[in-house]
Design an enzyme around this catalytic site. Sequence first.
Site, short mmCIF file in Angstrom:
data_model
loop_
_atom_site.label_atom_id
_atom_site.label_comp_id
_atom_site.label_asym_id
_atom_site.label_seq_id
_atom_site.Cartn_x
_atom_site.Cartn_y
_atom_site.Cartn_z
CB SER A 243 30.61 111.01 -8.15
OG SER A 243 30.60 110.26 -9.33
CE LYS A 297 30.84 100.78 -12.04
NZ LYS A 297 30.71 101.32 -13.38
CG ASN A 318 25.93 102.52 -11.52
OD1 ASN A 318 24.77 102.15 -11.29
ND2 ASN A 318 26.22 103.61 -12.18
CG ASP A 333 27.65 102.69 -15.25
OD1 ASP A 333 27.71 103.90 -15.00
OD2 ASP A 333 28.41 101.84 -14.74
CB ALA A 358 35.65 92.71 -23.24
N GLY A 359 35.09 95.29 -20.69
CA GLY A 359 34.99 95.43 -19.23
C GLY A 359 33.57 95.80 -18.81
N GLY A 360 33.47 96.37 -17.61
CA GLY A 360 32.16 96.69 -17.03
C GLY A 360 31.39 97.70 -17.86
CE1 TYR A 445 34.13 109.15 -15.98
CE2 TYR A 445 35.21 111.11 -15.13
CZ TYR A 445 34.79 109.81 -14.96
OH TYR A 445 35.03 109.16 -13.78
P1 NAP Z 1 37.42 97.81 -17.18
O1 NAP Z 1 36.34 96.95 -16.59
O2 NAP Z 1 38.76 97.81 -16.59
O3 NAP Z 1 37.54 97.40 -18.72
C1 NAP Z 1 38.46 98.02 -19.59
C2 NAP Z 1 38.48 97.32 -20.92
O4 NAP Z 1 39.40 98.02 -21.73
C3 NAP Z 1 38.95 95.87 -20.82
O5 NAP Z 1 38.25 95.10 -21.73
C4 NAP Z 1 40.41 95.99 -21.24
O6 NAP Z 1 40.93 94.84 -21.83
C5 NAP Z 1 40.31 97.08 -22.28
N1 NAP Z 1 41.62 97.68 -22.53
C6 NAP Z 1 42.46 98.20 -21.63
N2 NAP Z 1 43.58 98.61 -22.25
C7 NAP Z 1 43.44 98.32 -23.55
C8 NAP Z 1 44.27 98.48 -24.69
N3 NAP Z 1 45.48 99.03 -24.58
N4 NAP Z 1 43.80 98.08 -25.88
C9 NAP Z 1 42.58 97.51 -25.99
N5 NAP Z 1 41.74 97.32 -24.93
C10 NAP Z 1 42.18 97.72 -23.74
O7 NAP Z 1 36.95 99.33 -17.21
P2 NAP Z 1 35.46 99.87 -17.37
O8 NAP Z 1 34.84 100.01 -16.02
O9 NAP Z 1 34.78 99.06 -18.38
O10 NAP Z 1 35.72 101.35 -17.87
C11 NAP Z 1 36.23 101.61 -19.17
C12 NAP Z 1 36.28 103.11 -19.38
O11 NAP Z 1 34.96 103.64 -19.38
C13 NAP Z 1 37.03 103.83 -18.26
O12 NAP Z 1 37.82 104.84 -18.81
C14 NAP Z 1 35.94 104.44 -17.44
O13 NAP Z 1 36.33 105.64 -16.80
C15 NAP Z 1 34.90 104.73 -18.49
N6 NAP Z 1 33.55 104.80 -17.90
C16 NAP Z 1 32.87 105.94 -18.11
C17 NAP Z 1 31.61 106.05 -17.60
C18 NAP Z 1 30.87 107.31 -17.84
O14 NAP Z 1 29.89 107.57 -17.14
N7 NAP Z 1 31.28 108.12 -18.81
C19 NAP Z 1 31.04 105.02 -16.86
C20 NAP Z 1 31.76 103.84 -16.68
C21 NAP Z 1 33.04 103.75 -17.20
P3 NAP Z 1 41.53 93.64 -20.93
O15 NAP Z 1 40.35 93.02 -20.27
O16 NAP Z 1 42.22 92.77 -21.93
O17 NAP Z 1 42.47 94.28 -19.96
#
Ligand code: NAP
Length: 502
Positions: A243, A297, A318, A333, A358-360, A445
Amino acid sequence: MATICVPLRVHRPEELIGAIDVAARNGNLVEVRADYLSEPEAALPVVRDLPDELQCRVILTMRTPEQGGQLPHSEDVRRAFWSRASQLPNVLFDVELDLLQKQSELSFDLDRVICSHHDFTRVPEDVVEIYQRMAATQARIMKIAVQANDATDCLSIFKLLGRAHDDNRELIAIAMGHRGLMTRVLGPSRGSILTYGSLDDESPTAPGQITATDLRNLFRIDSIDSATQITGLIGNPVSHSLSPHIHNAAFAAAGLNAVFVPIEVDEAVAFLRTMVRPDSREIDWSLSGLSVTAPHKSTVISELNWIDAAAREIGAVNTIVVDGDELHGHNTDAVGFIKPLKQRHEPLADLRCAVVGAGGAARAAIWALKQGGADVTVFARDKTKAEFLSKTFGVKYQQLLPRSFAGYDLLVNATPLGTRGNRENESAVTAEQLRGVRLAYDLVYNPSETRFLRAAHAAGCETIGGLEMLIAQAVAQFKLWTGKQPNVDVMRAAATRQLRIE
Ligand code: NAP
């Protein structure tokens, strides 16, 4: 123009001249750290024989180990060094407070002395008293560098700079460590007479010191002044965020007097109260807004005056906009996620979608897909989390188990698997599982070509990488903060360039 001092960590006296020459081309001043030499006095003839115009730009420093010195030189060596060094003309001397307080046998020209004090562990409670003791030495310049253990520690530094301004004194004030970065970037615009920038990534002389090149080219420190609109990213970690590259490049291209600074924050509520909320902040600065990343967030919501419908329903903010006396929260987002998708498939109503994770990010994706009327199933390794999202957004859910996703139009990877680092070789789903899926969308990304995307190509899917979402959500943030449309090509080029470097 900000003054940047480039410190040198040279171990061999014969390398000093060349290093001073290079450093002088990177900064306005060069700090020669004699404590890096096994014989500190070997620096003196080198500095003495420099041409006058270079001598005027040298700060000579001989740190004790307690004050961050490299080699453990004895007190006798230190005194012998300063007794000769203090005779040099033109040079500035950085002398620690303790020595200056008992300098009876040393005859410094106090007009050329920087009286310094460092604390590599914390911001000492008596930091103001230390400032007063320094002021009493009559050294023309004072320097305080203390470790920031939280972003709010930067407040002490900014307050000291305000105090020095009121006292009409010259002060260099820095909060060290990642959490102090904003003092290095914003310090000169708030009165610090210089900031330090290393020659390259390998040669910082203090924790958190960034390169002179980044200060000039990334943060455009020369054009930061008291009117500069400040924006930034709060989260932890933030050091590898794209960013700052995206937004600073866009601000420059738009000719805006604005800067974007990464701010590593542990306690988001405390940070917002003391540094952001107009009704309670302890700092007067032109803060326009913030980008918010994990883990803050949701935490920030309680401190905001208003949040938009997307942020409220997703449960995550965000983007914060400082609007007069109020803080407004948004979620870009969701709009960032949906834009690249709509460019390929419109309407969304006929799409059968699987969201893995199932995260953010999954929440934003599910909300946006539902808004478009898509048929969504969330897959998570933790069934209860998938069920919770299913209830929250009115979508279907399943536990993530090895299975074929054939028949889905869209599969979204909303897990961090595949991210650069120790998860780079992982993917939430395999090529075999992706066969029969029309479109695979990775939210990761970095790197731009993930293992998931390679699997999707192998399975014959159309693909979208996470960079498209990142840029689209950044465009929405830029518009919220400035009211203007950014140059998207500039943003993408800045992100791509940085991804290639990393
Ligand atoms: P988060 O809130 O930490 O959520 C991650 C999710 O992935 C959780 O549900 C987690 O499960 C699951 N997970 C982690 N390891 C796993 C595995 N080995 N097998 C299956 N599921 C697994 O993260 P987030 O903020 O949602 O972000 C997720 C990804 O999206 C990140 O890489 C982030 O950089 C990317 N992102 C990209 C953008 C963009 O603009 N391109 C924007 C936002 C986020 P548990 O809950 O069971 O741990």
